[in-house]
Design an enzyme around this catalytic site. Structure first.
Site, mmCIF file in Angstrom:
data_model
loop_
_atom_site.group_PDB
_atom_site.id
_atom_site.type_symbol
_atom_site.label_atom_id
_atom_site.label_comp_id
_atom_site.label_asym_id
_atom_site.label_seq_id
_atom_site.Cartn_x
_atom_site.Cartn_y
_atom_site.Cartn_z
ATOM 1 N N GLU A 67 28.326 10.408 79.036
ATOM 2 C CA GLU A 67 27.776 11.264 80.095
ATOM 3 C C GLU A 67 26.300 10.963 80.264
ATOM 4 O OE1 GLU A 67 28.534 15.297 78.932
ATOM 5 O OE2 GLU A 67 30.682 15.114 79.300
ATOM 6 N N LYS A 120 22.475 11.629 80.181
ATOM 7 C CA LYS A 120 21.646 12.563 79.387
ATOM 8 C C LYS A 120 20.529 13.059 80.297
ATOM 9 C CE LYS A 120 19.515 13.271 74.847
ATOM 10 N NZ LYS A 120 18.483 14.215 75.179
ATOM 11 N N ARG A 145 18.539 23.073 78.023
ATOM 12 C CA ARG A 145 19.947 23.307 77.719
ATOM 13 C C ARG A 145 20.246 24.779 77.916
ATOM 14 N NH1 ARG A 145 22.867 20.809 72.480
ATOM 15 N NH2 ARG A 145 24.967 21.586 72.829
ATOM 16 N N ARG A 198 18.722 27.084 73.832
ATOM 17 C CA ARG A 198 19.189 26.286 72.706
ATOM 18 C C ARG A 198 19.003 27.051 71.399
ATOM 19 N NH1 ARG A 198 17.807 22.600 69.202
ATOM 20 N NH2 ARG A 198 18.329 20.391 69.407
ATOM 21 N N GLU A 230 22.918 21.286 81.343
ATOM 22 C CA GLU A 230 21.496 20.995 81.282
ATOM 23 C C GLU A 230 20.925 21.339 82.656
ATOM 24 O OE1 GLU A 230 20.280 19.950 78.389
ATOM 25 O OE2 GLU A 230 18.360 19.003 78.814
ATOM 26 N N ARG A 237 24.916 18.360 63.665
ATOM 27 C CA ARG A 237 24.589 17.072 64.279
ATOM 28 C C ARG A 237 25.565 16.066 63.684
ATOM 29 N NH1 ARG A 237 20.074 15.592 67.045
ATOM 30 N NH2 ARG A 237 18.833 17.380 66.370
HETATM 31 P P1 ATP Z 1 16.338 15.604 72.474
HETATM 32 O O1 ATP Z 1 14.948 16.015 72.128
HETATM 33 O O2 ATP Z 1 16.607 14.149 72.354
HETATM 34 O O3 ATP Z 1 16.853 16.216 73.735
HETATM 35 P P2 ATP Z 1 17.610 17.529 70.919
HETATM 36 O O4 ATP Z 1 17.279 17.637 69.477
HETATM 37 O O5 ATP Z 1 17.106 18.583 71.833
HETATM 38 O O6 ATP Z 1 17.184 16.098 71.356
HETATM 39 P P3 ATP Z 1 20.084 16.287 70.726
HETATM 40 O O7 ATP Z 1 21.286 16.747 70.057
HETATM 41 O O8 ATP Z 1 19.363 15.269 69.994
HETATM 42 O O9 ATP Z 1 19.163 17.522 71.065
HETATM 43 O O10 ATP Z 1 20.449 15.731 72.139
HETATM 44 C C1 ATP Z 1 21.307 16.458 72.903
HETATM 45 C C2 ATP Z 1 20.528 17.197 73.961
HETATM 46 O O11 ATP Z 1 20.594 16.501 75.185
HETATM 47 C C3 ATP Z 1 21.180 18.519 74.204
HETATM 48 O O12 ATP Z 1 20.557 19.506 73.432
HETATM 49 C C4 ATP Z 1 21.029 18.756 75.686
HETATM 50 O O13 ATP Z 1 19.905 19.579 75.906
HETATM 51 C C5 ATP Z 1 20.711 17.397 76.270
HETATM 52 N N1 ATP Z 1 21.752 16.877 77.184
HETATM 53 C C6 ATP Z 1 21.506 16.342 78.382
HETATM 54 N N2 ATP Z 1 22.633 15.918 78.966
HETATM 55 C C7 ATP Z 1 23.641 16.186 78.121
HETATM 56 C C8 ATP Z 1 25.053 15.959 78.153
HETATM 57 N N3 ATP Z 1 25.647 15.360 79.179
HETATM 58 N N4 ATP Z 1 25.778 16.359 77.084
HETATM 59 C C9 ATP Z 1 25.186 16.955 76.039
HETATM 60 N N5 ATP Z 1 23.862 17.189 75.945
HETATM 61 C C10 ATP Z 1 23.087 16.801 76.973
#
Ligand code: ATP
Length: 579
Positions: free
Chosen positions: A249, A251, A256, A271, A301, A416
């Site tokens: 998907e 990003k 979130r 989040r 998102e 995670r």
């Molecule tokens: P980052 O700072 O890289 O966003 P994070 O620690 O907030 O990382 P991660 O688990 O590393 O969170 O990355 C997933 C994040 O990406 C999710 O928390 C969400 O906010 C975002 N996101 C964007 N698009 C998507 C998607 N299609 N599916 C899941 N998560 C997504």
């Protein structure tokens, strides 16, 4: 149950800090508790009265607690303040002052756990005219019947500073040990907690209905679900090797949102499980129009979108929608698009156990076409090449990268895992990813910066196993003058006299602070260093080289910081990239 039993265990916890030992002690308390006490006991162990999403704040200001201590000890508020200043902790000040008092009177009644909980609940919920006096009296009533040690624990509870290692994680261990004698039931208890964010509910289900009851726990609308998080790999090839045929998907780089709906009621959580509904009236309206279910919990998102240029706006713009005032005007200026990517619950059905492919199909069926909510774009990748070209397509459309998803994996709430793997465009430059680090101290500036009283941050990664923050860098660049002033203000409010127990550091900053704020940091690389404690083996830890402040991550709790394991992963990824 006598409150003294809990207070004694808390005292020993502070003395040993050995998790294994105090887990056993706490487990004995749970084993001895009546079923009707288990829920309250779980909350108090955790230093709360109700789960965070219920919005009950135990935090009572110093002034109010000082008045109660003064009433009970017979000392003036000024004298209480003097002892507080000398001790550096109001709980300890109460202990000392009441110690003197209890030597004189022996009239106290034993405090029950129920009484303490119920009085504290009344303190937390008292409102309106005269509520301050009511709070002072309720607290004084408890203190007048408390032993000095109980008084210390009660004062720390009301200040929200019961900063011992009894996080949710320890309570979950404890529940398992209380019934099974070991941690074998931990995983299932944790799952129930991750789905409901309610430690009291999990404890009660467990003690009333056993592990079968815990297995039946499913998402509940308006109880936030802990988010699933993504692992990282350096490229499409590595991801395909790990997952084989998989979904991918886009990003999206925004906020979130976890969206809960039941009938016309809609709530939106961040989040970190904060309620943000009032910030997004446009999304609430869209949910009512576009979600084809009476009850649903889904994630997406939210990204601000420029209708003229048809481009997504950067995170810094979207984050402006996270505000308390001027909500309506900002919503018009920066309309949000929500890219839905997960359906977790729908009309009584728990979808978290279903494989991704089924969850996604149900999500597609539930979201009606409309202007605000749409599905996150996705593909099924049958080769590493297909993944790579989808990645390139997403990056050129202005996205951050992709998230690959294991087609057969359930939703991994609160963890995670490699069920989701992120691949970001930033992986191709400098250090593979920015790190989100918790501030544990700050430096007073030198030269020009003395005028701000702020010269930089001491920042740490999180070690979930020991619930410890271990330093990984000092950050001195990337701050605007405004930021420096803002940091000085924010951080001086959470200064503490000595290093917090859950911080592991060789360096000593000008001021220690309670771990509360998370900052996003970029750097050139990760190197070995004797001055930092992150991933320390022997006398070498890992440190960031040339760290630069990027932004404040108000959407993250201190425990959501990059973990030590992730720092190690990034260090290893960097090794692979450099051959
Ligand atoms: P980052 O700072 O890289 O966003 P994070 O620690 O907030 O990382 P991660 O688990 O590393 O969170 O990355 C997933 C994040 O990406 C999710 O928390 C969400 O906010 C975002 N996101 C964007 N698009 C998507 C998607 N299609 N599916 C899941 N998560 C997504």
């Amino acid at each position: 149950m006598d409150f003294s039993l809990l207070a004694e265990v808390f005292e020993r916890i502070e003395a040993t800090r050995k998790r294994l030992e105090y887990t056993k002690e706490l487990a004995k308390l749970f084993a001895a508790a009546k079923p009707s006490e288990v829920r309250r006991l779980a909350y108090l162990c955790n230093g709360i009265l109700l789960p965070q999403h219920e919005g009950i704040d135990l935090g009572v200001g110093d002034k109010l607690a000082e008045q109660s201590i003064s009433l009970v000890s017979g000392k003036s508020v000024k004298e209480v303040e003097t002892v507080f200043r000398r001790k550096g902790d109001l709980g300890e000040a109460a202990q000392e002052l009441l110690h003197k008092k209890t030597q004189l009177t022996l009239s106290a009644h034993a405090l029950s756990l129920e009484k303490v909980y119920d009085n504290l609940m009344r303190v937390a919920t008292a409102s309106g005219v005269g509520s301050q006096e009511t709070k002072v009296k309720l607290l004084a009533e408890l203190l007048s019947n408390a032993s000095p040690n109980e008084a210390r624990v009660i004062v720390r509870l009301v200040q929200g500073s019961l900063r011992m290692g009894v996080g949710e994680s320890t309570v979950l261990d404890t529940l398992s040990v209380a019934k099974a004698g070991d941690k074998s039931l931990r995983e299932e208890l944790e799952r129930a907690f991750n789905l409901t964010s309610d430690i009291g509910l999990v404890a009660e289900s467990f003690f009333e209905k056993g592990i079968d009851g815990v297995r039946k726990v499913k998402p509940i609308p308006f109880n936030p679900i802990r988010p699933a998080l993504a692992g990282r790999l350096p490229g499409a090839k590595e991801i395909f090797e790990k997952l084989g045929e998989c979904a991918a998907e886009g990003k999206y780089d925004g906020l979130r949102l976890a969206i809960h709906k039941s009938g016309e009621r809609v709530e939106i959580f961040s989040r970190k499980q904060e309620k943000m509904t009032h910030m997004f009236p446009d999304v609430v309206t869209a949910v009512r129009k576009q979600v084809r279910a009476r009850e649903a919990i889904f994630e997406g998102e939210a990204v601000a979108f420029d209708e003229c240029t048809k481009r997504f706006l950067p995170f810094q713009e979207t984050i402006q929608r996270k505000r308390k005032h001027g909500v309506g005007a900002k919503a018009k200026e920066l309309p949000l698009h929500v890219f839905a990517f997960e359906l977790l619950y729908c009309d009584g059905k728990d979808l978290t156990r279903l494989p991704y492919s089924e969850r996604r199909a149900e999500l597609a069926a539930v979201i009606k076409q409309g202007e605000t909510i749409e599905l996150a774009k996705n593909i099924i990748a049958k080769s590493a090449l297909a993944l790579k070209s989808f990645f390139d397509e997403c990056v050129s459309a202005g996205l951050e990268g992709i998230i690959a998803k294991d087609l057969s994996a359930p939703y991994t709430a609160g963890t995670r895992k490699f069920a989701w793997i992120k691949l970001k465009k930033s992986y191709q430059t400098e250090l593979a990813d920015s790190l989100d680090l918790t501030i544990v101290g700050y430096y007073i500036g030198k030269g020009k910066r003395t005028q701000f009283g702020f010269g930089g941050l001491l920042a740490a990664a999180y070690g979930p196993r020991e619930n410890s923050f271990r330093t990984v860098c000092k950050i001195g660049t990337g701050f605007s003058e405004e930021r420096m002033k803002e940091f000085k203000q924010m951080l001086s409010e959470i200064e503490v006299a000595k290093k917090p127990d859950n911080v592991d550091s060789v360096l000593v900053p000008s001021k220690w602070v309670k771990p509360r704020y998370v900052v996003s940091v970029t750097a050139d690389e990760i190197t070995q260093s004797p001055t930092h404690t992150c991933c320390r083996k022997g006398n070498q830890g890992l440190a960031l080289r040339f760290p630069r402040f990027k932004e404040l991550r108000t959407d993250k709790n201190p425990e959501d910081a990059t973990t030590e394991d992730e720092v190690m992963e990034l260090y290893e990824m960097q090794g692979q990239k450099n051959g």
